[in-house]
Motif scaffolding. Structure first.
Motif, PDB file in Angstrom:
ATOM      1  N   HIS A  68       0.831  -1.206   0.000  1.00 34.97           N
ATOM      2  CA  HIS A  68       0.000   0.000   0.000  1.00 34.97           C
ATOM      3  C   HIS A  68       0.865   1.256   0.000  1.00 34.97           C
ATOM      4  O   HIS A  68       0.462   2.297   0.537  1.00 34.97           O
ATOM      5  CB  HIS A  68      -0.918  -0.004   1.221  1.00 34.97           C
ATOM      6  CG  HIS A  68      -1.804  -1.212   1.306  1.00 34.97           C
ATOM      7  ND1 HIS A  68      -2.929  -1.384   0.531  1.00 34.97           N
ATOM      8  CD2 HIS A  68      -1.700  -2.334   2.070  1.00 34.97           C
ATOM      9  CE1 HIS A  68      -3.503  -2.537   0.817  1.00 34.97           C
ATOM     10  NE2 HIS A  68      -2.776  -3.148   1.743  1.00 34.97           N
ATOM     11  N   ALA A  69       2.031   1.168  -0.599  1.00 39.64           N
ATOM     12  CA  ALA A  69       2.970   2.290  -0.587  1.00 39.64           C
ATOM     13  C   ALA A  69       2.385   3.521  -1.268  1.00 39.64           C
ATOM     14  O   ALA A  69       2.601   4.654  -0.817  1.00 39.64           O
ATOM     15  CB  ALA A  69       4.283   1.884  -1.261  1.00 39.64           C
ATOM     16  N   ASP A  70       1.645   3.324  -2.365  1.00 42.24           N
ATOM     17  CA  ASP A  70       1.046   4.457  -3.072  1.00 42.24           C
ATOM     18  C   ASP A  70       0.126   5.256  -2.156  1.00 42.24           C
ATOM     19  O   ASP A  70       0.220   6.495  -2.079  1.00 42.24           O
ATOM     20  CB  ASP A  70       0.252   3.964  -4.289  1.00 42.24           C
ATOM     21  CG  ASP A  70       1.122   3.238  -5.294  1.00 42.24           C
ATOM     22  OD1 ASP A  70       1.550   2.102  -4.980  1.00 42.24           O
ATOM     23  OD2 ASP A  70       1.374   3.787  -6.381  1.00 42.24           O
TER      24      ASP A  70
ATOM     25  N   ILE B 121       2.199  16.427  -6.033  1.00 42.70           N
ATOM     26  CA  ILE B 121       2.436  15.809  -7.345  1.00 42.70           C
ATOM     27  C   ILE B 121       3.901  15.422  -7.486  1.00 42.70           C
ATOM     28  O   ILE B 121       4.237  14.355  -8.018  1.00 42.70           O
ATOM     29  CB  ILE B 121       2.024  16.770  -8.469  1.00 42.70           C
ATOM     30  CG1 ILE B 121       0.499  16.940  -8.480  1.00 42.70           C
ATOM     31  CG2 ILE B 121       2.503  16.267  -9.831  1.00 42.70           C
ATOM     32  CD1 ILE B 121       0.015  18.002  -9.447  1.00 42.70           C
ATOM     33  N   GLY B 122       4.789  16.270  -6.991  1.00 42.01           N
ATOM     34  CA  GLY B 122       6.216  15.985  -7.081  1.00 42.01           C
ATOM     35  C   GLY B 122       6.610  14.743  -6.306  1.00 42.01           C
ATOM     36  O   GLY B 122       7.368  13.905  -6.791  1.00 42.01           O
TER      37      GLY B 122
ATOM     38  N   PHE C  56       7.718   8.982  -6.805  1.00 39.57           N
ATOM     39  CA  PHE C  56       7.530   7.603  -6.349  1.00 39.57           C
ATOM     40  C   PHE C  56       7.172   6.684  -7.520  1.00 39.57           C
ATOM     41  O   PHE C  56       7.752   5.605  -7.682  1.00 39.57           O
ATOM     42  CB  PHE C  56       6.434   7.549  -5.291  1.00 39.57           C
ATOM     43  CG  PHE C  56       6.005   6.157  -4.927  1.00 39.57           C
ATOM     44  CD1 PHE C  56       6.774   5.383  -4.072  1.00 39.57           C
ATOM     45  CD2 PHE C  56       4.851   5.613  -5.462  1.00 39.57           C
ATOM     46  CE1 PHE C  56       6.395   4.090  -3.742  1.00 39.57           C
ATOM     47  CE2 PHE C  56       4.457   4.319  -5.147  1.00 39.57           C
ATOM     48  CZ  PHE C  56       5.233   3.555  -4.285  1.00 39.57           C
ATOM     49  N   VAL C  57       6.235   7.100  -8.349  1.00 41.74           N
ATOM     50  CA  VAL C  57       5.792   6.273  -9.475  1.00 41.74           C
ATOM     51  C   VAL C  57       6.935   6.022 -10.455  1.00 41.74           C
ATOM     52  O   VAL C  57       7.165   4.891 -10.905  1.00 41.74           O
ATOM     53  CB  VAL C  57       4.604   6.936 -10.194  1.00 41.74           C
ATOM     54  CG1 VAL C  57       4.266   6.195 -11.489  1.00 41.74           C
ATOM     55  CG2 VAL C  57       3.387   6.982  -9.276  1.00 41.74           C
ATOM     56  N   LEU C  58       7.675   7.068 -10.786  1.00 42.46           N
ATOM     57  CA  LEU C  58       8.756   6.921 -11.762  1.00 42.46           C
ATOM     58  C   LEU C  58       9.922   6.114 -11.200  1.00 42.46           C
ATOM     59  O   LEU C  58      10.497   5.269 -11.897  1.00 42.46           O
ATOM     60  CB  LEU C  58       9.223   8.301 -12.217  1.00 42.46           C
ATOM     61  CG  LEU C  58       8.189   9.098 -13.036  1.00 42.46           C
ATOM     62  CD1 LEU C  58       8.660  10.533 -13.243  1.00 42.46           C
ATOM     63  CD2 LEU C  58       7.945   8.430 -14.378  1.00 42.46           C
ATOM     64  N   LEU C  59      10.281   6.368  -9.948  1.00 43.26           N
ATOM     65  CA  LEU C  59      11.380   5.622  -9.339  1.00 43.26           C
ATOM     66  C   LEU C  59      11.028   4.145  -9.163  1.00 43.26           C
ATOM     67  O   LEU C  59      11.902   3.283  -9.234  1.00 43.26           O
ATOM     68  CB  LEU C  59      11.740   6.244  -7.988  1.00 43.26           C
ATOM     69  CG  LEU C  59      12.481   7.580  -8.046  1.00 43.26           C
ATOM     70  CD1 LEU C  59      12.568   8.212  -6.671  1.00 43.26           C
ATOM     71  CD2 LEU C  59      13.864   7.409  -8.649  1.00 43.26           C
ATOM     72  N   LYS C  60       9.756   3.864  -8.950  1.00 40.50           N
ATOM     73  CA  LYS C  60       9.324   2.467  -8.829  1.00 40.50           C
ATOM     74  C   LYS C  60       9.529   1.727 -10.149  1.00 40.50           C
ATOM     75  O   LYS C  60       9.874   0.546 -10.169  1.00 40.50           O
ATOM     76  CB  LYS C  60       7.857   2.407  -8.404  1.00 40.50           C
ATOM     77  CG  LYS C  60       7.356   0.990  -8.155  1.00 40.50           C
ATOM     78  CD  LYS C  60       5.996   0.988  -7.481  1.00 40.50           C
ATOM     79  CE  LYS C  60       4.939   1.627  -8.360  1.00 40.50           C
ATOM     80  NZ  LYS C  60       3.578   1.454  -7.777  1.00 40.50           N
ATOM     81  N   LYS C  61       9.334   2.431 -11.269  1.00 39.96           N
ATOM     82  CA  LYS C  61       9.540   1.817 -12.579  1.00 39.96           C
ATOM     83  C   LYS C  61      11.026   1.729 -12.924  1.00 39.96           C
ATOM     84  O   LYS C  61      11.465   0.793 -13.594  1.00 39.96           O
ATOM     85  CB  LYS C  61       8.782   2.605 -13.644  1.00 39.96           C
ATOM     86  CG  LYS C  61       7.271   2.546 -13.497  1.00 39.96           C
ATOM     87  CD  LYS C  61       6.576   3.305 -14.601  1.00 39.96           C
ATOM     88  CE  LYS C  61       5.059   3.212 -14.474  1.00 39.96           C
ATOM     89  NZ  LYS C  61       4.577   1.825 -14.608  1.00 39.96           N
TER      90      LYS C  61
ATOM     91  N   SER D  85      13.013   6.926  -1.143  1.00 40.25           N
ATOM     92  CA  SER D  85      13.362   8.206  -1.763  1.00 40.25           C
ATOM     93  C   SER D  85      12.244   9.224  -1.593  1.00 40.25           C
ATOM     94  O   SER D  85      12.493  10.410  -1.309  1.00 40.25           O
ATOM     95  CB  SER D  85      13.660   8.004  -3.253  1.00 40.25           C
ATOM     96  OG  SER D  85      14.724   7.095  -3.435  1.00 40.25           O
ATOM     97  N   SER D  86      11.009   8.781  -1.748  1.00 41.46           N
ATOM     98  CA  SER D  86       9.863   9.683  -1.614  1.00 41.46           C
ATOM     99  C   SER D  86       9.714  10.171  -0.179  1.00 41.46           C
ATOM    100  O   SER D  86       9.400  11.343   0.057  1.00 41.46           O
ATOM    101  CB  SER D  86       8.583   8.982  -2.077  1.00 41.46           C
ATOM    102  OG  SER D  86       8.680   8.589  -3.426  1.00 41.46           O
TER     103      SER D  86
END
Length: 227
Positions: free
Chosen positions: A25-27, A122-123, A128-133, A143-144
């Motif tokens: 549930h990190a998101d 948003i930042g 988080f979304v981009l670093l996860k990918k 990092s987030s």
């Protein structure tokens, strides 16, 4: 009779379960923490920084003049700051139904600061979304959280300052470039349009005109495996 001790690995298993739940549930956790930090008590303090009131006055005159292209400060043009932040603030004024024709209004602090707080959220979540990918969920989460708890980032995210807009959109554009280079995504240059446009709209049209081709070249080079 002596009580039997629990298995030695009970505590480690418990912590492992907590970690697993957090990563699953990190998101949601990142979004909730971001909203708590940046939205809680956002309007609790007055517009104490001189630039906050200055920018608010520029937006007030923008709405009164019905001119969203040529910002004014009193009787002269105000082109020393990029236009994007004033558009954001003008939209926020409309949402809070601010009447620009009166000297004071309810929810003034919220109307002025909300666009910048949302940009900070948003930042954090976008990173988080981009670093996860790019890496994995553990690195992205850590990092987030580090970014989310950085004093300077919190300070800028809870004030009406253009720095947070430039920093967030530029960082997202850079992370997208890294993502595209890693996976060699076809037609990836189009994905750079929004963050690069937003990041450079916070500076100047000249920088925008120079930087967009650079992003395009990087994306095309990664697509053909040249990077």
């Amino acid at each position: 009779m002596t009580e039997s001790n629990p298995p030695a690995n009970t505590q480690s298993d418990y912590l492992s379960q907590i970690s697993q739940i957090m990563y699953q549930h990190a998101d949601i956790i990142i979004i909730l923490l971001s909203c708590i930090i940046f939205l809680l008590n956002l309007g609790g303090n007055g517009l104490w920084d001189p630039w906050e009131t200055h920018y608010a006055q520029v937006v007030r005159e923008m709405i009164i003049r019905d001119d969203y292209v040529h910002p004014h400060w009193e009787s002269s043009y105000f082109f020393s700051k990029p236009i994007l932040q004033f558009w954001y603030m003008a939209l926020s004024f409309q949402i809070f139904q601010v009447n620009p024709h009166i000297g004071s209004f309810e929810f003034a602090e919220w109307a002025v600061r909300l666009p910048f707080a949302l940009t900070a959220i948003i930042g954090v979540y976008g990173s988080f979304v981009l670093l996860k990918k790019i890496f994995d969920v553990s690195i992205a989460f850590a990092s987030s959280v580090i970014l989310l708890t950085s004093p300077q980032f919190i300070y800028l995210g809870k004030q009406a300052m253009p720095d947070i807009l430039f920093g967030v959109y530029t960082a997202l554009a850079i992370l997208i470039v890294i993502l595209l280079i890693k996976y060699h995504i076809e037609n990836s240059e189009y994905l750079l349009t929004i963050p690069s446009l937003l990041s450079k709209t916070t500076t100047s049209i000249l920088v925008l005109a120079v930087s967009i081709p650079q992003y395009y070249i990087l994306a095309k080079a990664s697509e053909y495996g040249q990077i």
